[in-house]
Design an enzyme around this catalytic site. Structure first.
Site, PDB file in Angstrom:
ATOM      1  N   HIS A  71      15.721  -5.347  41.925  1.00 45.79           N
ATOM      2  CA  HIS A  71      14.077  -4.972  41.753  1.00 45.79           C
ATOM      3  C   HIS A  71      13.593  -4.659  40.414  1.00 45.79           C
ATOM      4  O   HIS A  71      13.607  -4.467  39.544  1.00 45.79           O
ATOM      5  CB  HIS A  71      14.729  -3.015  42.347  1.00 45.79           C
ATOM      6  CG  HIS A  71      12.868  -2.934  43.386  1.00 45.79           C
ATOM      7  ND1 HIS A  71      12.293  -3.421  43.632  1.00 45.79           N
ATOM      8  CD2 HIS A  71      12.020  -2.751  42.093  1.00 45.79           C
ATOM      9  CE1 HIS A  71      10.898  -2.141  44.085  1.00 45.79           C
ATOM     10  NE2 HIS A  71      10.514  -2.348  42.801  1.00 45.79           N
ATOM     11  N   HIS A  73       9.933  -6.399  39.128  1.00 51.97           N
ATOM     12  CA  HIS A  73       8.151  -6.607  39.483  1.00 51.97           C
ATOM     13  C   HIS A  73       8.103  -8.147  38.156  1.00 51.97           C
ATOM     14  O   HIS A  73       7.409  -7.288  37.378  1.00 51.97           O
ATOM     15  CB  HIS A  73       7.282  -5.946  39.126  1.00 51.97           C
ATOM     16  CG  HIS A  73       7.274  -4.844  40.058  1.00 51.97           C
ATOM     17  ND1 HIS A  73       6.950  -5.174  42.021  1.00 51.97           N
ATOM     18  CD2 HIS A  73       8.353  -4.405  40.393  1.00 51.97           C
ATOM     19  CE1 HIS A  73       6.997  -4.024  42.031  1.00 51.97           C
ATOM     20  NE2 HIS A  73       8.037  -3.625  41.860  1.00 51.97           N
ATOM     21  N   HIS A 216       8.861   0.476  48.592  1.00 53.01           N
ATOM     22  CA  HIS A 216       8.965   1.211  47.719  1.00 53.01           C
ATOM     23  C   HIS A 216       9.300   2.310  49.088  1.00 53.01           C
ATOM     24  O   HIS A 216       8.270   2.527  49.836  1.00 53.01           O
ATOM     25  CB  HIS A 216       8.035   1.313  46.820  1.00 53.01           C
ATOM     26  CG  HIS A 216       7.608   0.662  45.785  1.00 53.01           C
ATOM     27  ND1 HIS A 216       7.435  -0.798  45.640  1.00 53.01           N
ATOM     28  CD2 HIS A 216       8.671   0.490  44.477  1.00 53.01           C
ATOM     29  CE1 HIS A 216       7.088  -1.447  44.937  1.00 53.01           C
ATOM     30  NE2 HIS A 216       8.190  -1.320  43.973  1.00 53.01           N
ATOM     31  N   GLU A 219       8.639   7.558  46.214  1.00 52.35           N
ATOM     32  CA  GLU A 219       8.843   7.612  44.552  1.00 52.35           C
ATOM     33  C   GLU A 219       8.168   8.913  43.758  1.00 52.35           C
ATOM     34  O   GLU A 219       8.725   9.233  43.729  1.00 52.35           O
ATOM     35  CB  GLU A 219       7.577   6.542  44.108  1.00 52.35           C
ATOM     36  CG  GLU A 219       7.721   6.701  42.474  1.00 52.35           C
ATOM     37  CD  GLU A 219       7.022   4.114  42.855  1.00 52.35           C
ATOM     38  OE1 GLU A 219       5.975   4.547  43.372  1.00 52.35           O
ATOM     39  OE2 GLU A 219       7.450   4.213  41.224  1.00 52.35           O
ATOM     40  N   ASP A 318      13.226  -2.413  38.410  1.00 49.86           N
ATOM     41  CA  ASP A 318      11.749  -2.366  38.225  1.00 49.86           C
ATOM     42  C   ASP A 318      11.437  -3.166  36.679  1.00 49.86           C
ATOM     43  O   ASP A 318      12.015  -3.794  36.518  1.00 49.86           O
ATOM     44  CB  ASP A 318      10.830  -0.557  37.877  1.00 49.86           C
ATOM     45  CG  ASP A 318      10.636  -0.714  38.839  1.00 49.86           C
ATOM     46  OD1 ASP A 318       9.582  -1.192  39.583  1.00 49.86           O
ATOM     47  OD2 ASP A 318       9.641   0.487  39.252  1.00 49.86           O
TER      48      ASP A 318
HETATM   49 FE   FE2 Z   1       8.861  -1.649  42.099  1.00 48.59          FE
END
Ligand code: FE2
Ligand code: BEZ
Length: 415
Positions: A71, A73, A216, A219, A318
């Site tokens: 995961h 971005h 997601h 969270e 992330d």
């Molecule tokens: Fe994320």
């Protein structure tokens, strides 16, 4: 018997230690071309493949399957000091305020550097969550294999069709890049930000086309409050941006909508044990991002609960929108320090599994494990000194490795 052609390109790597079946073994070497062909003593492999080249050897070296970061971005790789850390809603506000600038400044060079950072930490496959498709070109050029998660976002019914159409276009573009190492996949941004009709369509498509699915999920405390009580920080947020005080779904409804197809759910910090157990029974898994959770004030995922209940989880970085580096080894070090109740060598071992065999199983990748027939994706690293025991190697790897020595992808050295 291997063919002459296979012999020509065959290589043998002979580490001090090799990670096999979640344990460490000595006196074993691996013969490989694009795939792993044999695992045996160096002598036996040299007899079997007399023309194979033997790669450099180093004392106290460890051969792992290539690491998998499920995961990330990439589109936010430009962020260093712009976004506000400490608490989820102020962070989200800062993302919305700075998103355009951050994304427009994030050119291919910036994203390629982010891929390189992962490569230096031994990552041979990563899961890129893509909001706009802008990182597709970089993902085709980076040596790593990429699970390309085309993301759906948009809670408003009025824009649902338009956004779904845009998503389908991005998905199709990623399908055209399979020969460049792209594995097309689907991401639902989150329960609160995607209209349930769109969520249903995405899940049906994932099922029909057998595409990997991620989302997601739970969270932050704010997300839980919003989905269960329609109160908290998201009430203001939805009133301001969308003139609504109503959540589009509930925790229950979202979890049940996932029943049809296994999903990889990122964070789940605020999920209850009952919810986690329900998701586990339905075949779902979790992506754990400890540094992101800390920086956004989301709390700690109780991985001991997952371990106790045999729920598969991966550890992931992330994006740089909620992290200081994309090194998967930095991430494991953070996890090692955070989860103090799990005995440390056991934790280290589970963490290595969480970036190798566990993600490979979740996404049916032909990697993540050193076994005949698997892709020759390796992270090769050296410990600073002789480990006190075979059982301590995972721990010392996590503690001492900042950069791996070499990375192989499909048998080629790429770093
Ligand atoms: Fe994320
Ligand atoms: C939306 O597009 O509806 C949305 C995006 C981010 C947070 C919440 C909602």
């Amino acid at each position: 018997m291997a063919s002459a052609n296979e012999n020509k390109t065959m290589k043998i790597i002979n580490p001090t230690y090799i990670y096999l079946d979640n344990t460490f073994q000595e006196n074993l070497a691996v013969a490989f071309n694009a795939e792993i062909q044999a695992i045996d003593t160096l002598e036996n492999l040299q007899t079997q493949y007399p023309e194979a080249s033997v790669e450099d050897q180093a004392e106290n070296s460890v051969l792992y399957p290539g690491f998998i970061n499920t995961h990330v971005h990439l589109e936010f790789s430009k962020n260093r000091t712009t976004l506000e850390y400490g608490s989820f809603m102020p962070w989200l506000d800062s993302v919305i305020k700075n998103r355009e600038d951050l994304v427009s400044e994030c050119d291919n060079e910036v994203m390629m550097e982010a891929c390189k950072q992962m490569l230096n930490s031994g990552v041979t496959t990563f899961g890129a969550i893509s909001s706009f498709g802008t990182e597709l070109e970089v993902c085709t050029k980076t040596p790593q294999k990429v699970l390309f998660f085309n993301e759906l976002i948009g809670s408003q019914a009025a824009t649902a069709d338009m956004l779904y159409g845009d998503f389908l276009e991005r998905l199709n573009e990623s399908k055209n890049c399979v020969d460049d190492g792209i594995i097309p996949a689907i991401a639902i941004h989150s329960p609160y930000s995607v209209h349930p009709i769109v969520t249903q369509r995405a899940i049906a498509l994932a099922k029909q086309e057998e595409l990997p699915l991620s989302a997601h999920f739970l969270e932050s405390q704010a997300e839980r409050e919003w989905l269960t009580k329609e109160t908290g920080g998201f009430l203001n947020f939805f009133q301001n941006f969308f003139s609504t005080s109503k959540a589009v779904t509930t925790v229950e409804e979202f979890m049940h909508s996932l029943n049809q197809v296994p999903a990889h759910l990122t964070h789940a910090v605020q999920a209850t044990t009952e919810e986690l157990n329900f998701l586990n029974e339905k075949g779902h898994s979790i992506a754990h991002c400890p540094r992101s959770n800390r920086l956004l004030g989301c709390g700690r995922l109780a991985i001991e609960t997952l371990i106790e209940n045999n729920m598969p989880f991966t550890t992931a970085t992330d994006g740089l929108s909620s992290n200081n580096t994309l090194s998967i080894l930095d991430e494991l070090r953070a996890a090692l320090m955070l989860h103090h109740s799990v005995p440390i060598e056991e934790l280290a071992s589970v963490l290595i599994k969480s970036i190798t065999s566990t993600p490979a199983e979740i996404f049916s990748l032909n990697s993540g494990i050193i076994e005949i027939g698997k892709d020759a994706d390796f992270a090769f690293l050296t410990l600073p000194d002789k480990p006190s025991s075979l059982e301590s190697i995972a721990l010392h790897t996590i503690l001492h490795t900042n950069k791996v020595d070499k990375v192989y992808i499909s048998g080629n050295i790429v770093s």
